[in-house]
Write an enzyme that holds these catalytic residues in place. Structure first.
Site, mmCIF file in Angstrom:
data_model
loop_
_atom_site.group_PDB
_atom_site.id
_atom_site.type_symbol
_atom_site.label_atom_id
_atom_site.label_comp_id
_atom_site.label_asym_id
_atom_site.label_seq_id
_atom_site.Cartn_x
_atom_site.Cartn_y
_atom_site.Cartn_z
ATOM 1 N N GLU A 172 -19.550 7.435 -2.267
ATOM 2 C CA GLU A 172 -18.986 6.476 -1.318
ATOM 3 C C GLU A 172 -17.515 6.158 -1.570
ATOM 4 O OE1 GLU A 172 -21.396 2.957 -1.008
ATOM 5 O OE2 GLU A 172 -23.173 4.048 -0.386
ATOM 6 N N GLU A 370 -29.210 8.025 -1.120
ATOM 7 C CA GLU A 370 -29.628 6.642 -1.383
ATOM 8 C C GLU A 370 -30.291 6.073 -0.140
ATOM 9 O OE1 GLU A 370 -26.667 3.838 -2.825
ATOM 10 O OE2 GLU A 370 -25.825 5.360 -4.164
HETATM 11 C C1 GBH Z 1 -24.449 1.690 -2.347
HETATM 12 O O1 GBH Z 1 -23.441 0.891 -1.851
HETATM 13 C C2 GBH Z 1 -24.014 2.064 -3.729
HETATM 14 O O2 GBH Z 1 -23.799 3.437 -3.872
HETATM 15 C C3 GBH Z 1 -24.913 1.544 -4.791
HETATM 16 O O3 GBH Z 1 -24.230 1.565 -6.001
HETATM 17 C C4 GBH Z 1 -25.395 0.176 -4.410
HETATM 18 O O4 GBH Z 1 -26.104 -0.424 -5.450
HETATM 19 C C5 GBH Z 1 -26.270 0.314 -3.202
HETATM 20 O O5 GBH Z 1 -25.627 1.020 -2.176
HETATM 21 C C6 GBH Z 1 -26.788 -0.996 -2.638
HETATM 22 O O6 GBH Z 1 -25.742 -1.792 -2.165
HETATM 23 O O7 GBH Z 1 -19.277 -7.196 2.313
HETATM 24 O O8 GBH Z 1 -17.153 -6.596 1.337
HETATM 25 O O9 GBH Z 1 -18.782 -7.783 0.022
HETATM 26 C C7 GBH Z 1 -23.568 0.520 -0.527
HETATM 27 C C8 GBH Z 1 -22.279 -0.105 -0.138
HETATM 28 C C9 GBH Z 1 -21.176 -1.902 -1.188
HETATM 29 C C10 GBH Z 1 -22.331 -2.137 0.898
HETATM 30 C C11 GBH Z 1 -20.995 -3.387 -1.240
HETATM 31 C C12 GBH Z 1 -22.138 -3.619 0.819
HETATM 32 C C13 GBH Z 1 -20.616 -5.295 0.181
HETATM 33 C C14 GBH Z 1 -19.177 -5.327 0.567
HETATM 34 N N1 GBH Z 1 -22.297 -1.520 -0.389
HETATM 35 N N2 GBH Z 1 -20.954 -3.902 0.100
HETATM 36 S S1 GBH Z 1 -18.575 -6.828 1.079
#
Ligand code: GBH
Length: 473
Positions: A172, A370
């Site tokens: 990602e 994932e």
């Molecule tokens: C994936 O991220 C990752 O690869 C993994 O490490 C993670 O544990 C898993 O999915 C579950 O989240 O709204 O600006 O605070 C997914 C991407 C990153 C989406 C963090 C949500 C919050 C950003 N995620 N994000 S924010």
């Protein structure tokens, strides 16, 4: 048929692979063991107000010391594959300079133990834990970081390549660049315009250089993992469709177009305006470097995103970050949401994969690298975890995936996120994605109902195809 109700289980073709996934900083702990240096996440976690509850990955699941127990859990599941990431700050702690043999030794042990258990390792090289020393020199804003990623990849491939066949360069890169350098919600916590766009480009260049390094080292299968979004307009107005186009440019096209169509995204001017007028970080030859053939594309899918057109958050163009693209994500109320607030819409997975296949004729085979959900898991008095919502989420998504495969989309395997409850980035330990519960006081592991459900799915698949499992084949 059968007592476990196997007639309800999703069915996949022979040869389809099942796995589970984790990432180094989220599970390993042992943050200063055996020569590991800090990553940008160690620094970010120590910055007050950044991570929920002031949590850090210092101990996490202590997988670094308990990996044998965790591999036994994988064995019990019967998975073909285990996707995990290597920590660059363990292997080359300063980012450049000396290699740390003790760090490599850990992954040697991990890989050997997996292979002894009949499980195929699938290695992600970069799941967000940049050595802090490199951030101090500019991080992903500078091209040198891309070159050093490939050097580190060569070191890892040299040590593990005789036993690891499948490699994922980046996880990602959208998150590494835009959450890290524009939204400020991931390490290093910057809020920039040009810096984030440069970071995105350098991640892609790093991917390209890493593909070359891995191929030169004899790697059999090389790919990248993205998190392309299925984007839906809130309404049918031209304004909302335009907002979807901008969000698609940011989340999807910026990555997929250079990787699989040999171009920079068509709507980048419309999306970033003056921020993208000057692109000094793009060099002649970069598109060819980025677009080298891959053996697979990894897709992480959790939820669809509904988008509405909004004005710029920052009226002053000079102060805008690269996520200020006049598109806002809506909070849906019409479907169930997980504890992340994410809407549960399994059919959107089919739409996403089918759409990718249609948009990119040169797309390689896919893996779902994932998929899973964070739920409020109650522990029953007898210690069991009846995570019925997670079981429903997994069952419904796997059904949709099975139908998508049956309809002709070339998906080769599925990795469940995640084997263990773990450090969920800015949410710390407040969100649980595991099919195995981790008690963070005792570090005890308890398989949840979803673990048992996934195990029966895999067993049913094997029984129907007359396959005794990885140990037998
Ligand atoms: C994936 O991220 C990752 O690869 C993994 O490490 C993670 O544990 C898993 O999915 C579950 O989240 O709204 O600006 O605070 C997914 C991407 C990153 C989406 C963090 C949500 C919050 C950003 N995620 N994000 S924010």
């Amino acid at each position: 048929g059968g007592a476990s109700g196997s007639e309800d289980l999703p069915r996949f073709p022979r040869g389809f692979r099942f796995g589970a996934a984790t990432a180094a900083y989220q599970v390993e702990g042992a943050h200063d063991a055996d020569g590991r240096a800090p990553s940008i996440w160690d620094t970010y976690c120590r910055t007050p107000g950044k991570v929920a509850g002031g949590a850090t990955g210092d101990t996490a699941c202590d997988h670094y010391h308990r990996y044998r127990e965790d591999i036994a859990l994988l064995s019990g599941l019967g998975v073909d594959d285990y996707r995990f990431s290597l920590a660059w700050p363990r292997i080359r702690p300063a980012g450049d300079g000396p290699v740390n043999e003790a760090g490599l030794d850990f992954y040697d042990r991990l890989v050997d133990t997996l292979l002894d258990a009949g499980i195929t390792p699938c290695v992600t090289l970069y799941h967000w834990d940049l050595p802090q020393a490199l951030e101090d020199r500019g991080g992903w804003r500078v091209r040198e970081t891309a070159e050093l990623l490939a050097e580190y990849a060569a070191v890892a491939a040299k040590r593990l390549g005789d036993r690891v066949g499948r490699w994922i360069t980046l996880n990602e890169p959208f998150c590494s660049s835009f959450l890290g350098y524009a939204r400020g919600r991931h390490a290093p916590g910057a809020r920039e315009g040009q810096g984030a766009l440069a970071a995105a480009h350098h991640l892609l260049v790093g991917h390209g250089l890493t593909v070359q390094a891995l191929r030169a080292g004899g790697a059999r299968e090389v790919g990248i993992t993205l998190n392309p979004d299925l984007l839906l307009p809130e309404s049918d107005t031209e304004a909302d469709h335009a907002a979807v186009r901008r969000a698609r440019t940011l989340h999807n096209d910026l990555w997929l177009d250079p990787l699989f169509a040999g171009r920079y995204p068509e709507h980048e001017r419309e999306t970033w305006g003056e921020l993208i007028e000057e692109t000094p970080y793009r060099r002649d030859g970069d598109l060819a470097l980025i677009g080298q053939p891959l053996d697979f594309l990894g897709v992480n899918y959790y939820r669809p995103v509904t988008v509405r057109a909004v004005p710029h958050a920052e009226p002053d163009p000079a102060a805008r970050t690269a996520v200020d693209i006049r598109a806002a994500e809506l909070w849906r109320e019409d479907v169930r949401r997980t504890t992340m607030g994410w809407p549960v819409v399994p059919e959107a997975l089919a739409e996403l994969l089918t759409g990718l296949n249609r948009a990119y004729p040169a797309l390689p085979p896919l893996y779902l690298t994932e998929n899973g959900s964070a739920e409020d898991d109650a522990v029953a008095p007898d210690g069991a975890v009846h995570d019925t919502d997670r079981v429903a989420y997994l069952r419904d998504h796997l059904r949709v995936l099975a139908a998508t495969v049956a309809a002709g989309v070339d998906v080769r395997g599925y990795f469940l996120w995640s084997l263990l409850d773990n450090f969920e980035w800015a949410f710390g330990y407040d969100r649980r994605f595991g099919i195995v519960r981790v008690d963070y006081d005792t570090l005890e592991r308890t398989p949840k109902d979803s673990y048992h459900w996934y195990r029966s799915l895999i067993a049913d698949h094997r029984a129907r195809h007359g396959d005794g499992g990885p140990a037998a084949g």
